[in-house]
Design an enzyme around this catalytic site. Sequence first.
Site, PDB file in Angstrom:
ATOM      1  N   ALA A  11      25.670 -42.444 -15.536  1.00 19.62           N
ATOM      2  CA  ALA A  11      25.169 -41.150 -15.079  1.00 19.62           C
ATOM      3  C   ALA A  11      25.050 -41.009 -13.570  1.00 19.62           C
ATOM      4  O   ALA A  11      24.661 -39.941 -13.088  1.00 19.62           O
ATOM      5  CB  ALA A  11      23.789 -40.887 -15.709  1.00 19.62           C
ATOM      6  N   TYR A 139      42.351 -49.444 -22.194  1.00 18.76           N
ATOM      7  CA  TYR A 139      41.537 -48.252 -21.957  1.00 18.76           C
ATOM      8  C   TYR A 139      41.846 -47.155 -22.963  1.00 18.76           C
ATOM      9  O   TYR A 139      40.938 -46.558 -23.558  1.00 18.76           O
ATOM     10  CB  TYR A 139      41.776 -47.754 -20.532  1.00 18.76           C
ATOM     11  CG  TYR A 139      40.966 -46.553 -20.141  1.00 18.76           C
ATOM     12  CD1 TYR A 139      39.603 -46.653 -19.884  1.00 18.76           C
ATOM     13  CD2 TYR A 139      41.563 -45.297 -20.008  1.00 18.76           C
ATOM     14  CE1 TYR A 139      38.845 -45.557 -19.510  1.00 18.76           C
ATOM     15  CE2 TYR A 139      40.828 -44.187 -19.624  1.00 18.76           C
ATOM     16  CZ  TYR A 139      39.469 -44.312 -19.381  1.00 18.76           C
ATOM     17  OH  TYR A 139      38.727 -43.218 -19.014  1.00 18.76           O
ATOM     18  N   ALA A 142      40.493 -48.037 -26.358  1.00 18.71           N
ATOM     19  CA  ALA A 142      39.042 -47.859 -26.435  1.00 18.71           C
ATOM     20  C   ALA A 142      38.677 -46.378 -26.541  1.00 18.71           C
ATOM     21  O   ALA A 142      37.808 -45.983 -27.332  1.00 18.71           O
ATOM     22  CB  ALA A 142      38.372 -48.486 -25.214  1.00 18.71           C
TER      23      ALA A 142
END
Length: 239
Positions: A11, A139, A142
Amino acid sequence: MMSRTFLITGASKGIGLALAHRLAQEGHHVVGLARGVIDNFPGTLLSVDLSDEQETQQTVEQISQRFAFDGIVNNVGLVKPQRLGEIDLASFDEVMRVNLYPAVQGTQAILAGMQERGWGRIINISSLTVLGSVERTAYAAAKAALISFTRNWALELAQSGITVNAVAPGPTETALFRANNPPGSEGEKRYLAGVPMKRFGRPEEIAATIAFLMSEDAAFMTGQTLYVDGGASIGKLVF
């Protein structure tokens, strides 16, 4: 509008930070998890190494006791570009772990509370790369798994008041993206060639889609993946 409490992983920058600001502006309380801590976070930001399974588990368990969460955005990610023939399994495992483990751990930690209250939002941040990209074996795999999570969890929670959706951004003009692809660079040209709109997305634009999926208005949408990519997922312009 009712004020709710949302958890965002990854975040402290990029899409995660843009979303935190948007949700805070809408009157919600945002709890962020990230390795780095920044001064201007619009909520509660906790420092945690999300690649560390034990530290992550301890943190999500603690905050689930501290806050009554109404939803989670599984945004943290890790990319380690490797071309076929050069993939090492240690890097492959790390990419899979960072992209997937915190999503499972964070969601499971807050799930019981959402089920008890009969309302919740789970958003998994996937990627345009699931449709095919070079040097993205781990990547993209995933991020495709996060779409699978989305569909499975949506079915399991369909009658609970909890919706589960995914957002798959295309090339987005974050600070990290610009550092790797400066204006006028070959990288910039390569990425723009695949976007029919001929521009990059802004973190705020991706955040707007995520915020909609977290709203009351999206109550009848679940199990879906929204591509926010300037048209890149539909093809290239051909003249």
